[in-house]
Design a protein around this motif. Structure first.
Motif, PDB file in Angstrom:
ATOM      1  N   ILE A 161       0.951  -1.104  -0.054  1.00  0.00           N
ATOM      2  CA  ILE A 161       0.087   0.038  -0.115  1.00  0.00           C
ATOM      3  C   ILE A 161       0.888   1.146  -0.026  1.00  0.00           C
ATOM      4  CG2 ILE A 161      -0.255   0.058   2.558  1.00  0.00           C
ATOM      5  CD1 ILE A 161      -3.282   0.752   1.819  1.00  0.00           C
ATOM      6  N   GLN A 162       0.551   2.183  -0.762  1.00  0.00           N
ATOM      7  CA  GLN A 162       1.194   3.735  -0.683  1.00  0.00           C
ATOM      8  C   GLN A 162       0.371   4.410   0.100  1.00  0.00           C
ATOM      9  OE1 GLN A 162       1.776   5.017  -4.767  1.00  0.00           O
ATOM     10  NE2 GLN A 162       0.900   3.203  -5.478  1.00  0.00           N
ATOM     11  N   LEU A 163       1.069   5.132   0.988  1.00  0.00           N
ATOM     12  CA  LEU A 163       0.453   6.202   1.794  1.00  0.00           C
ATOM     13  C   LEU A 163       1.320   7.544   1.678  1.00  0.00           C
ATOM     14  CD1 LEU A 163       0.268   4.155   5.144  1.00  0.00           C
ATOM     15  CD2 LEU A 163      -1.508   4.549   3.474  1.00  0.00           C
ATOM     16  N   HIS A 166       4.109  -3.202   3.012  1.00  0.00           N
ATOM     17  CA  HIS A 166       3.097  -4.151   3.214  1.00  0.00           C
ATOM     18  C   HIS A 166       1.921  -3.790   4.071  1.00  0.00           C
ATOM     19  CE1 HIS A 166       1.672  -8.280   3.543  1.00  0.00           C
ATOM     20  NE2 HIS A 166       2.739  -8.522   2.368  1.00  0.00           N
ATOM     21  N   ARG A 167       0.799  -4.382   3.496  1.00  0.00           N
ATOM     22  CA  ARG A 167      -0.471  -3.878   4.125  1.00  0.00           C
ATOM     23  C   ARG A 167      -0.491  -4.601   5.577  1.00  0.00           C
ATOM     24  NH1 ARG A 167      -5.317  -2.543   1.280  1.00  0.00           N
ATOM     25  NH2 ARG A 167      -4.864  -1.654  -0.690  1.00  0.00           N
ATOM     26  N   SER A 168      -0.032  -5.711   5.723  1.00  0.00           N
ATOM     27  CA  SER A 168      -0.022  -6.577   7.015  1.00  0.00           C
ATOM     28  C   SER A 168       0.789  -5.957   7.998  1.00  0.00           C
ATOM     29  CB  SER A 168       0.039  -8.131   6.892  1.00  0.00           C
ATOM     30  OG  SER A 168       1.208  -8.237   6.310  1.00  0.00           O
ATOM     31  N   GLY A 205     -14.438   5.586   5.851  1.00  0.00           N
ATOM     32  CA  GLY A 205     -13.468   4.941   4.929  1.00  0.00           C
ATOM     33  C   GLY A 205     -14.372   4.464   3.793  1.00  0.00           C
ATOM     34  N   ASP A 206     -13.947   3.255   2.941  1.00  0.00           N
ATOM     35  CA  ASP A 206     -14.776   2.699   1.888  1.00  0.00           C
ATOM     36  C   ASP A 206     -16.003   2.636   2.104  1.00  0.00           C
ATOM     37  OD1 ASP A 206     -12.307   2.759   0.567  1.00  0.00           O
ATOM     38  OD2 ASP A 206     -12.252   0.468   0.090  1.00  0.00           O
ATOM     39  N   ALA A 207     -16.854   2.362   3.347  1.00  0.00           N
ATOM     40  CA  ALA A 207     -18.233   2.000   3.571  1.00  0.00           C
ATOM     41  C   ALA A 207     -18.726   3.415   3.081  1.00  0.00           C
ATOM     42  CB  ALA A 207     -18.399   1.979   5.139  1.00  0.00           C
ATOM     43  N   ALA A 247      -3.988   6.031  -5.594  1.00  0.00           N
ATOM     44  CA  ALA A 247      -3.592   5.571  -4.366  1.00  0.00           C
ATOM     45  C   ALA A 247      -4.154   6.222  -2.962  1.00  0.00           C
ATOM     46  CB  ALA A 247      -2.231   5.503  -4.207  1.00  0.00           C
ATOM     47  N   GLN A 248      -5.460   6.635  -2.975  1.00  0.00           N
ATOM     48  CA  GLN A 248      -5.898   7.531  -1.881  1.00  0.00           C
ATOM     49  C   GLN A 248      -6.814   6.925  -1.146  1.00  0.00           C
ATOM     50  OE1 GLN A 248      -5.792  10.677  -0.682  1.00  0.00           O
ATOM     51  NE2 GLN A 248      -3.693  10.804  -1.276  1.00  0.00           N
ATOM     52  N   GLY A 249      -7.516   5.788  -1.101  1.00  0.00           N
ATOM     53  CA  GLY A 249      -8.625   5.130  -0.694  1.00  0.00           C
ATOM     54  C   GLY A 249      -8.296   5.246   0.882  1.00  0.00           C
TER      55      GLY A 249
HETATM   56  C1  FAD Z   1      -5.632  -2.839  -5.941  1.00  0.00           C
HETATM   57  C2  FAD Z   1      -6.007  -1.780  -4.788  1.00  0.00           C
HETATM   58  C3  FAD Z   1      -4.721  -1.063  -4.644  1.00  0.00           C
HETATM   59  C4  FAD Z   1      -4.776  -0.023  -3.458  1.00  0.00           C
HETATM   60  N1  FAD Z   1      -4.024   0.631  -3.095  1.00  0.00           N
HETATM   61  C5  FAD Z   1      -3.936   1.812  -2.453  1.00  0.00           C
HETATM   62  C6  FAD Z   1      -2.942   2.470  -1.996  1.00  0.00           C
HETATM   63  O1  FAD Z   1      -1.844   2.238  -2.583  1.00  0.00           O
HETATM   64  N2  FAD Z   1      -3.077   3.626  -1.172  1.00  0.00           N
HETATM   65  C7  FAD Z   1      -4.360   3.688  -0.563  1.00  0.00           C
HETATM   66  O2  FAD Z   1      -4.382   4.857   0.245  1.00  0.00           O
HETATM   67  N3  FAD Z   1      -5.498   3.011  -0.921  1.00  0.00           N
HETATM   68  C8  FAD Z   1      -5.169   2.015  -1.736  1.00  0.00           C
HETATM   69  N4  FAD Z   1      -6.290   1.114  -1.747  1.00  0.00           N
HETATM   70  C9  FAD Z   1      -7.507   1.433  -1.509  1.00  0.00           C
HETATM   71  C10 FAD Z   1      -7.713   0.960   0.013  1.00  0.00           C
HETATM   72  O3  FAD Z   1      -7.242  -0.300   0.050  1.00  0.00           O
HETATM   73  C11 FAD Z   1      -9.150   1.146   0.762  1.00  0.00           C
HETATM   74  O4  FAD Z   1      -9.410   2.259   0.253  1.00  0.00           O
HETATM   75  C12 FAD Z   1      -8.823   0.790   2.257  1.00  0.00           C
HETATM   76  O5  FAD Z   1      -8.527  -0.528   2.672  1.00  0.00           O
HETATM   77  C13 FAD Z   1     -10.232   0.842   2.910  1.00  0.00           C
HETATM   78  O6  FAD Z   1      -9.872   0.729   4.382  1.00  0.00           O
HETATM   79  P1  FAD Z   1     -11.491   0.540   5.270  1.00  0.00           P
HETATM   80  O7  FAD Z   1     -11.149   0.042   6.571  1.00  0.00           O
HETATM   81  O8  FAD Z   1     -12.494   1.615   4.960  1.00  0.00           O
HETATM   82  O9  FAD Z   1     -12.208  -0.658   4.461  1.00  0.00           O
HETATM   83  P2  FAD Z   1     -11.718  -2.179   4.381  1.00  0.00           P
HETATM   84  O10 FAD Z   1     -10.071  -2.399   4.249  1.00  0.00           O
HETATM   85  O11 FAD Z   1     -12.608  -2.834   3.224  1.00  0.00           O
HETATM   86  O12 FAD Z   1     -11.984  -2.833   5.611  1.00  0.00           O
HETATM   87  C14 FAD Z   1     -13.244  -3.436   6.191  1.00  0.00           C
HETATM   88  C15 FAD Z   1     -13.394  -4.183   7.320  1.00  0.00           C
HETATM   89  O13 FAD Z   1     -14.666  -4.530   7.652  1.00  0.00           O
HETATM   90  C16 FAD Z   1     -14.789  -5.715   7.935  1.00  0.00           C
HETATM   91  N5  FAD Z   1     -16.349  -6.144   7.412  1.00  0.00           N
HETATM   92  C17 FAD Z   1     -17.030  -6.110   6.212  1.00  0.00           C
HETATM   93  N6  FAD Z   1     -18.169  -6.360   6.435  1.00  0.00           N
HETATM   94  C18 FAD Z   1     -18.552  -6.551   7.971  1.00  0.00           C
HETATM   95  C19 FAD Z   1     -19.699  -6.808   8.594  1.00  0.00           C
HETATM   96  N7  FAD Z   1     -20.745  -6.837   8.064  1.00  0.00           N
HETATM   97  N8  FAD Z   1     -19.474  -6.832  10.095  1.00  0.00           N
HETATM   98  C20 FAD Z   1     -18.320  -7.004  10.710  1.00  0.00           C
HETATM   99  N9  FAD Z   1     -17.107  -6.600   9.966  1.00  0.00           N
HETATM  100  C21 FAD Z   1     -17.142  -6.391   8.572  1.00  0.00           C
HETATM  101  C22 FAD Z   1     -14.067  -6.568   6.896  1.00  0.00           C
HETATM  102  O14 FAD Z   1     -13.462  -7.872   7.139  1.00  0.00           O
HETATM  103  C23 FAD Z   1     -12.837  -5.509   6.912  1.00  0.00           C
HETATM  104  O15 FAD Z   1     -11.801  -5.982   7.884  1.00  0.00           O
HETATM  105  C24 FAD Z   1      -6.106   0.259  -2.936  1.00  0.00           C
HETATM  106  C25 FAD Z   1      -7.247  -0.636  -3.290  1.00  0.00           C
HETATM  107  C26 FAD Z   1      -7.137  -1.755  -4.108  1.00  0.00           C
HETATM  108  C27 FAD Z   1      -8.111  -2.526  -4.489  1.00  0.00           C
END
Ligand code: FAD
Length: 402
Positions: A48-50, A109-111, A297-299, A308-310
């Motif tokens: 992941i890029q930050l 690394h994401r992890s 976030g993504d929700a 690279a902004q999600g």
């Molecule tokens: C190929 C790719 C490359 C990317 N590269 C970048 C990058 O370089 N830089 C960057 O900033 N962004 C990047 N992104 C975007 C980034 O990965 C996402 O925007 C980010 O992970 C969103 O985080 P989040 O916590 O909102 O959602 P998520 O990471 O989707 O986390 C959601 C969590 O909620 C849990 N969950 C889901 N439903 C439920 C439920 N009903 N009950 C309980 N738990 C639930 C899931 O298991 C998960 O753990 C990339 C995305 C992709 C696909």
């Protein structure tokens, strides 16, 4: 607000966004419970890029030192032509960048990112992390909110933050919209550095671009692994087969990339073909807040990954949300103020990510010519395009909260 361990703020979803939110709220003095559906907190094996807008928040959350131990600090962000192999443009993301935005650009690394956030959450007495909680229903109950998992068990809290990603269940409270399929897929993964040959430059984040496709490459984990993402538009995609594996196949990948330059061919030969990620975003929605329930976030605002902004936007949300909860008397005021700031910004970034995708994936010779001409005239220290994304400074000043 009657916040306590029995009446916490509930965060649904323990991804990068949910964990950072929990940490920010806990550091503002709140008790927080994170409900994650997976049996363990974890991330996929990719990078992941930050950008600085994210690392500024991570520093304020007190996790940047840990992250710096495992991250890589690249020097340049380089756009290359996937067919000719020529450099189209580069951006300095080293010390000048860091000075400009007050924080570094890192790749990791994401992890490793996830683990740093988990460790900080586990160490914080105000945070409870609970796994195996697939949340299906959220109900308002007077001044409280009841959250039910798939077994019908309830968690009660004084407020709920939906951080459950692209396929969010919490979002259904606000909208019945669906994720929008981009018709692109990604193949990605990180492999040991010693297996790598024919790489352009290990100090760079490299993006190879071409019609309907791109490849991103950068080192992660102190330079021990090399991360690659291969992305292309599927010519076999049809709406009727969207939820099958019949489009975006490895065979299509070979076909799409067959005439690319040597270095891109090498990248394709290293990429794991076992799993593909269909790429989705959603259209921006106007409202994601109601009383003591909100999204982040993504929700709230899933976007295509082209800028690279999600995750960076999710981290901005986390910082701003913590600020608003600290500042306001009640959740409905805090969440309204949060949305007022974050909705327009994230909607803009969502739309810009789609536009940038159109530009880098251009199939029109005129658009490509214009793009390449404009890019070739930039200097490496022309930050005018990224200022609007990486220069966000609405989250309270950098401070390490304990
Ligand atoms: C190929 C790719 C490359 C990317 N590269 C970048 C990058 O370089 N830089 C960057 O900033 N962004 C990047 N992104 C975007 C980034 O990965 C996402 O925007 C980010 O992970 C969103 O985080 P989040 O916590 O909102 O959602 P998520 O990471 O989707 O986390 C959601 C969590 O909620 C849990 N969950 C889901 N439903 C439920 C439920 N009903 N009950 C309980 N738990 C639930 C899931 O298991 C998960 O753990 C990339 C995305 C992709 C696909």
């Amino acid at each position: 607000m009657t916040n306590s361990k029995e009446n916490p703020i509930i965060v649904v979803g323990g991804g990068i966004g949910g964990l950072a939110t929990a940490l920010g709220l806990a550091q503002s003095g709140k008790n927080v419970k994170v409900l994650e559906q997976a049996p363990e907190f974890g991330e996929i094996g990719a990078g992941i890029q930050l950008a600085a807008n994210a690392t500024n928040v991570l520093r304020r959350l007190g996790v940047m030192d840990k992250i710096s131990e495992v991250a890589v600090f690249p020097k340049r962000l380089v756009l290359m032509d996937a067919f000719t192999g020529e450099e189209l443009s580069a951006l300095d993301i080293g010390s000048v960048y860091q000075e400009r935005y007050g924080a570094p650009y890192v790749v990791l690394h994401r992890s490793d990112l996830q683990q740093s956030l988990i460790d900080a959450c586990v160490d914080h007495p105000n945070i409870e992390l609970v796994n195996n909680q697939q949340i299906t229903t959220i109900e308002e109950a007077g001044e409280k909110v009841e959250v039910y998992n798939a077994n019908g068990e309830a968690h009660v809290g004084e407020a709920v933050i939906g951080a459950d990603g692209l396929w969010s269940k919490t979002r259904k409270i606000f909208s019945d919209d669906q994720p929008v399929c981009s018709e692109y897929v990604a193949y990605r993964g990180a492999i040991p550095m010693e297996e790598i040959t024919n790489v352009a430059n290990l100090d760079d984040v490299i993006m190879w671009i071409g019609p309907n496709m791109h490849v991103v490459q950068y080192p992660v984990r102190r330079g021990e692994l090399y991360n690659q993402v291969v992305v292309f538009k599927s010519y076999q995609y049809r709406k009727e087969i969207e939820h099958t594996f019949d489009w975006g196949t490895p065979e299509e990948m070979d076909e799409v990339f067959k005439d690319t330059c040597d270095k891109v061919q090498t990248a394709i030969s290293y990429i794991s073909r076992q799993k593909r990620w269909p790429m989705y975003d959603r259209n921006p929605i106007e409202n994601w807040t109601k009383g003591n329930i909100t999204l982040m976030g993504d929700a709230a605002h899933p976007m295509l990954q082209y800028l690279a902004q999600g995750a960076c936007q999710a981290l901005e949300d986390a910082g701003y949300l913590a600020d608003m909860v600290k500042k306001h008397e009640n959740y409905s005021e805090a969440f309204e103020a949060y949305q007022q700031e974050r909705q327009p910004r994230t909607a803009y970034v969502q739309t810009s990510a789609r536009n940038w995708g159109e530009i880098i994936h251009s199939t029109e010779p005129i658009t490509t010519l214009l793009r390449d001409t404009i890019l070739s005239k930039r200097t490496e220290q022309d930050f005018s395009f990224i200022d609007q994304y990486h220069g966000y400074n609405k989250v309270s000043p950098v401070e390490v909260r304990n």
